[in-house]
Design an enzyme around this catalytic site. Structure first.
Site, mmCIF file in Angstrom:
data_model
loop_
_atom_site.group_PDB
_atom_site.id
_atom_site.type_symbol
_atom_site.label_atom_id
_atom_site.label_comp_id
_atom_site.label_asym_id
_atom_site.label_seq_id
_atom_site.Cartn_x
_atom_site.Cartn_y
_atom_site.Cartn_z
ATOM 1 C CB SER A 1 30.105 32.426 44.236
ATOM 2 O OG SER A 1 31.181 31.660 43.720
ATOM 3 C CE1 TYR B 1 30.371 35.239 39.408
ATOM 4 C CE2 TYR B 1 32.179 33.958 40.331
ATOM 5 C CZ TYR B 1 30.824 34.132 40.109
ATOM 6 O OH TYR B 1 29.926 33.214 40.595
#
Length: 275
Positions: free
Chosen positions: A159, A172
């Site tokens: 990501s 995260y």
């Protein structure tokens, strides 16, 4: 080596090689990027093995692949937070196909947007178990088969959050920084062996990601995409298919992929927004 034509988004795309005779494994395949990647790989000629917790969605996916390609994909239940589930999945795949060429570690999630001070520790643990431990266990168990294939490939879904942290995303982001570190370490560990290692690092993609992050709050999830042209799951699936269909000596180390409306993990151009 010659080129072949695969149909991605309904259009003919020339690829350096195709997937015929190769087996690709996709985790987290019941929705979003995983689902579209499985379909795109099947269109490109791969035999596809898919895993996810939602077995009814896997059945729908395998039916769709069969209708589109005339070949049957194979599905097994998979919870990457469970070592036992991973073992059963890998045994099923290897027992059926006898070989594996591509592993797409797609299973992952974000949960919550609270700061560390008020964060939910159960959410933290689930993200760590899914995004980090699940990826590592899947990779560990399949590396011997990828090496034995003579032309293996590991694709990790990272990501932009693995490059840039933001408030409310501490754990995260930490998991995606970890994926980036694991991917880089794997390249060193597998150097000299016939296994390529790729990281695909998307920015904003409109899938069920935000709905899961906000624990089913559709109103809050929809605000994430307001005024922005986000990427789609098909956009990322295209990138994955491109990476795994290069000639065997070509390794796409990393792709950071964003919408034209995104310039960072928290930097967006939103239509109608006032400065």
């Amino acid at each position: 080596m010659g080129t072949t034509c695969a149909y991605l988004k309904g259009e003919c795309v020339e690829m350096a090689i195709d997937g015929r005779g190769k087996v690709a494994v996709v985790t987290g395949a019941s929705s979003g990027i995983g689902r579209q990647t499985a379909i795109a790989l099947a269109r490109a000629g791969f035999d596809v093995a898919v895993g996810a917790r939602r077995k009814e969605r896997l059945a729908e996916l395998t039916d769709e692949i069969a209708r589109e390609t005339g070949r049957k994909a194979h599905a097994w239940a998979l919870d990457v937070t469970s070592a036992e589930s991973i073992d059963a999945f890998v045994q099923g795949v290897v027992g059926h196909f006898g070989r594996v060429h591509v592993l797409v570690n797609n299973a992952g999630k974000a949960l919550g947007r609270d700061p560390v001070e008020t964060g939910d520790e159960a959410d933290w643990q689930e993200m760590l178990d899914t995004n980090v431990m699940g990826l590592m266990r899947m990779t560990k168990r399949l590396i011997p088969h990828l090496v034995a294939s003579g032309d293996g490939h590991i694709v990790n879904l990272g990501s932009i959050a693995g490059h840039e942290s933001y408030a409310g995303g501490s754990v995260y982001c930490a998991t995606k920084f970890a994926v980036r570190a694991i991917t880089e370490a794997l390249r060193h560990e597998l150097l000299g062996k016939p296994v390529r290692v790729t990281s695909i690092d998307p920015g904003m993609v409109e899938t069920e990601f935000s709905l899961v992050r906000f624990h089913g709050d559709s109103s809050q999830a929809s605000k994430v995409y307001q005024g922005v042209r986000p990427l789609t799951a098909d956009d990322i699936a295209d990138c994955i298919v491109f990476a795994v269909t290069r000639p065997a000596h070509v390794n796409i180390d990393q792709m950071i992929v964003t919408s034209i409306d995104q310039a960072g993990a928290r930097v967006f151009h939103r239509q109608g927004a006032t400065s």
